[in-house]
Design an enzyme around this catalytic site. Sequence first.
Site, PDB file in Angstrom:
ATOM      1  N   TYR A 125       0.797  -1.231   0.000  1.00 29.65           N
ATOM      2  CA  TYR A 125       0.000   0.000   0.000  1.00 29.65           C
ATOM      3  C   TYR A 125       0.822   1.270   0.000  1.00 29.65           C
ATOM      4  CZ  TYR A 125      -4.104  -2.731   0.861  1.00 29.65           C
ATOM      5  OH  TYR A 125      -5.112  -3.619   0.730  1.00 29.65           O
ATOM      6  N   PRO A 138     -11.669   1.211  -3.879  1.00 32.19           N
ATOM      7  CA  PRO A 138     -12.956   0.813  -4.460  1.00 32.19           C
ATOM      8  C   PRO A 138     -14.061   1.827  -4.157  1.00 32.19           C
ATOM      9  CG  PRO A 138     -12.073  -0.877  -2.978  1.00 32.19           C
ATOM     10  CD  PRO A 138     -11.326   0.384  -2.728  1.00 32.19           C
ATOM     11  N   HIS A 356      -7.948   1.897   0.506  1.00 27.73           N
ATOM     12  CA  HIS A 356      -7.983   0.475   0.837  1.00 27.73           C
ATOM     13  C   HIS A 356      -7.037   0.036   1.963  1.00 27.73           C
ATOM     14  CE1 HIS A 356      -9.124  -3.553   0.088  1.00 27.73           C
ATOM     15  NE2 HIS A 356      -9.354  -3.450  -1.187  1.00 27.73           N
ATOM     16  N   LYS A 437     -28.810 -21.951  -4.579  1.00 28.90           N
ATOM     17  CA  LYS A 437     -28.845 -22.822  -3.389  1.00 28.90           C
ATOM     18  C   LYS A 437     -29.835 -23.962  -3.594  1.00 28.90           C
ATOM     19  CE  LYS A 437     -28.143 -19.344   0.188  1.00 28.90           C
ATOM     20  NZ  LYS A 437     -28.689 -18.865   1.441  1.00 28.90           N
ATOM     21  N   SER A 438     -30.954 -23.659  -4.266  1.00 27.71           N
ATOM     22  CA  SER A 438     -31.960 -24.720  -4.485  1.00 27.71           C
ATOM     23  C   SER A 438     -31.384 -25.854  -5.335  1.00 27.71           C
ATOM     24  CB  SER A 438     -33.220 -24.148  -5.151  1.00 27.71           C
ATOM     25  OG  SER A 438     -32.958 -23.919  -6.535  1.00 27.71           O
ATOM     26  N   SER A 442     -22.943 -23.873  -4.419  1.00 27.35           N
ATOM     27  CA  SER A 442     -22.476 -22.664  -3.744  1.00 27.35           C
ATOM     28  C   SER A 442     -22.694 -21.459  -4.664  1.00 27.35           C
ATOM     29  CB  SER A 442     -20.982 -22.808  -3.427  1.00 27.35           C
ATOM     30  OG  SER A 442     -20.349 -21.544  -3.474  1.00 27.35           O
ATOM     31  N   PRO A 443     -23.429 -20.432  -4.195  1.00 23.20           N
ATOM     32  CA  PRO A 443     -23.664 -19.257  -5.047  1.00 23.20           C
ATOM     33  C   PRO A 443     -22.371 -18.576  -5.493  1.00 23.20           C
ATOM     34  CG  PRO A 443     -25.170 -19.252  -3.190  1.00 23.20           C
ATOM     35  CD  PRO A 443     -24.216 -20.376  -2.952  1.00 23.20           C
ATOM     36  N   THR A 479      -6.499 -11.343   3.147  1.00 24.61           N
ATOM     37  CA  THR A 479      -7.053 -12.171   2.071  1.00 24.61           C
ATOM     38  C   THR A 479      -6.035 -13.172   1.543  1.00 24.61           C
ATOM     39  OG1 THR A 479      -6.356 -10.623   0.366  1.00 24.61           O
ATOM     40  CG2 THR A 479      -8.591 -10.340   1.217  1.00 24.61           C
ATOM     41  N   SER A 568     -14.174  -9.996  -6.757  1.00 27.34           N
ATOM     42  CA  SER A 568     -14.381 -10.069  -5.318  1.00 27.34           C
ATOM     43  C   SER A 568     -15.877 -10.036  -5.042  1.00 27.34           C
ATOM     44  CB  SER A 568     -13.715  -8.855  -4.671  1.00 27.34           C
ATOM     45  OG  SER A 568     -13.757  -8.986  -3.293  1.00 27.34           O
ATOM     46  N   GLN A 569     -16.275 -10.822  -4.063  1.00 28.79           N
ATOM     47  CA  GLN A 569     -17.662 -10.717  -3.609  1.00 28.79           C
ATOM     48  C   GLN A 569     -17.700  -9.758  -2.432  1.00 28.79           C
ATOM     49  OE1 GLN A 569     -20.962 -13.103  -1.028  1.00 28.79           O
ATOM     50  NE2 GLN A 569     -19.934 -14.365  -2.539  1.00 28.79           N
TER      51      GLN A 569
END
Length: 640
Positions: A125, A138, A356, A437-438, A442-443, A479, A568-569
Amino acid sequence: MLHLESPYCDTKMYGRAIASTNKILRPKLFNLTRAETSILPSFLNARNVSQNLPRLPVPALKQTLDKFLLTAKPHLSDKEFASTTELIKKFSDENGIGAKLQKYLVEKAKSTENWLSEWWLHSAYLDFRYPVIIHSSPALVYPIENFKTEHERLVYSARLILAVMEYKLLIDNDKIPTDMMGKDPLDMNQYKQVIGTCRIPGLKRDKLEYYPTSKHVVVMHNNHFFKVHLFGDNNQLISENQLLQQLHDIMEQSVATAPPIGILTSDSRDNWGKAYQQLIKDPENEASAKEIQKSLFLVCLDGPMSPLPNENRKTIAGRQLLHGGGSKQNGGNRWYDKTIQFIIGQDGLVGLNYEHSPSEGQPVAVISDYIYESIKKESGKGKPDVPYNKIPERLPFNVNDEIQKAILVASKNVDEQADGLDLFCLHFDSFGKDFIKSQKLSPDSFIQIALQYAFYRVHKTPGAHYESAATRKYAHGRTETIRSCSIESIDFAKTMLDNTKSNADKVTALRKAIDGHKKYTVEAMNGFGVDRHLLGLKLAAMELGEKIPEIYSDPGYVRSAHMRISTSQVATKCDGFMCFGPLVPDGYACCYNPRPKDINFGISAFTAHPDTSAVKFKDALVNSLNDMHDILAKTQKSKM
Ligand code: COA
């Protein structure tokens, strides 16, 4: 989200992009690849909450190298793969350099709380010399508002500020529940570091300063800065009405536009570092800068944004929060060094930009959900005034010729950056997490495999693919990289595009690719990925004065670490999403928020690269998600 080989690296504009005054760190930086510098280290500071968390492990050498070979395979011919395998064998030989470096890491892990974070606090950084905008900071876009009057916008702003303060009180009093991953508590330090922190530019290296006990925020409008005291005579938080009055005062005092001092913070860190030295030579400027740095956070009251042709409002919001739309729009109404800047546009586009260094996206997203709920509940409405006799304090800046020149350079640079970012923000509403999920899938892995398929559809070649996995179950954990491009993901993409394959074949390939991704995810979250360990070994070689091992220049490493898809989620309950810029010139970035019935995506590319297009990638992604849905739905029907 950090880039050493960004498109700007080779231009004269930023000159030598990376430099460090630290003799030990300096040579390391010049040898690190972009994937390595994507590592987001812990921000160690005195306010560490003692949670007695376990230490980040050092994986066994063979385990990492075997996994590395599997992830390199999609990017190599058979001949190249044989050669990479041979090189890895030599590296991991019992008496080879790999064993020596591994020993060094194991020793380091015994004597530090987190063997990775201290190395990286500065190098990832604070020595990073690119502009923080797009490349590192971000944007988190909030649900779009509909302000009918300026007063409504200011009411929203007052409520937002007070909601952040409510949350800060909870953080300070350790009242927020500890995040969990299954049964494991997660490191909560990042929550303590997002409010009251500021990056300070240096000539070669920046630093972070932390002011958790400050009692003011800085509000910006038309490039003016105002200090707003949030506490009354008895140290109580002021009421919504009192704060609203302050904001109205600020609007009245800042009708004319001021010189865009804040635009300097969007420039390369070298340029900004030099300009900062000039700026603070003037004592009045120095005092103003200090007040900004010491504030808890910034609130930027922006003017409207001009849309690009056919641009949806979420995309306009993404641009506004990432770079302000450049110098002719809101680019000067910022101080990008501040960890959190809430941006509240006159036209209802709202959200934040965050520097960040001190935190990952997820704590910022959790805070944002709290703020959103609190604003909607109008929780501060009608609260009584407290004894308070302050007014907003203008923070003046004097602009000499040198500063004026620096502003011109920064304005040109921010415009190039803004024009160079190709952004598309997508609200995908055909289905969300519930459907995935149904299907007992894994989403997150489903979306990652859809991104792999989309890339293959567009480019007909495997795309090295970075996803962040949290390692916060460890002390100071940040991470690890999930390498989403795999033998299985490519096999799936090829199967989908092969007309001779049956639906059953496609579903089998899909489930295999998703299972493979999920397995990697779990390993990464437990600290057993590939990238952090390989990075540690390389840093160990540098610290020991050894030659950088050949594996790091081998095509297997170089290609598998050239992350053409950076993802990234970042999940919010509200209809928000995050976005940021790609890691490599020929790459994409994609941040997503999977919700029960829909998914928000922030997709970006660089306009300068002829091979990439955010819109084309978006189209391929939508088609891929729908195709994957359809093959699963068809299989289900045929079973009924
Ligand atoms: N069948 C049914 N449901 C399943 C399933 C399956 N096979 N697999 C997972 N699920 C469920 C989970 O139980 C979970 O349920 P919940 O919504 O009730 O909690 C949900 O689906 C989501 O799980 P999944 O999509 O597998 O992954 P995740 O939410 O754990 O996310 C990561 C995975 C890697 C994104 C996450 O662990 C992480 O590390 N996040 C942080 C990333 C980060 O730091 N980003 C910021 C960088 S700035």
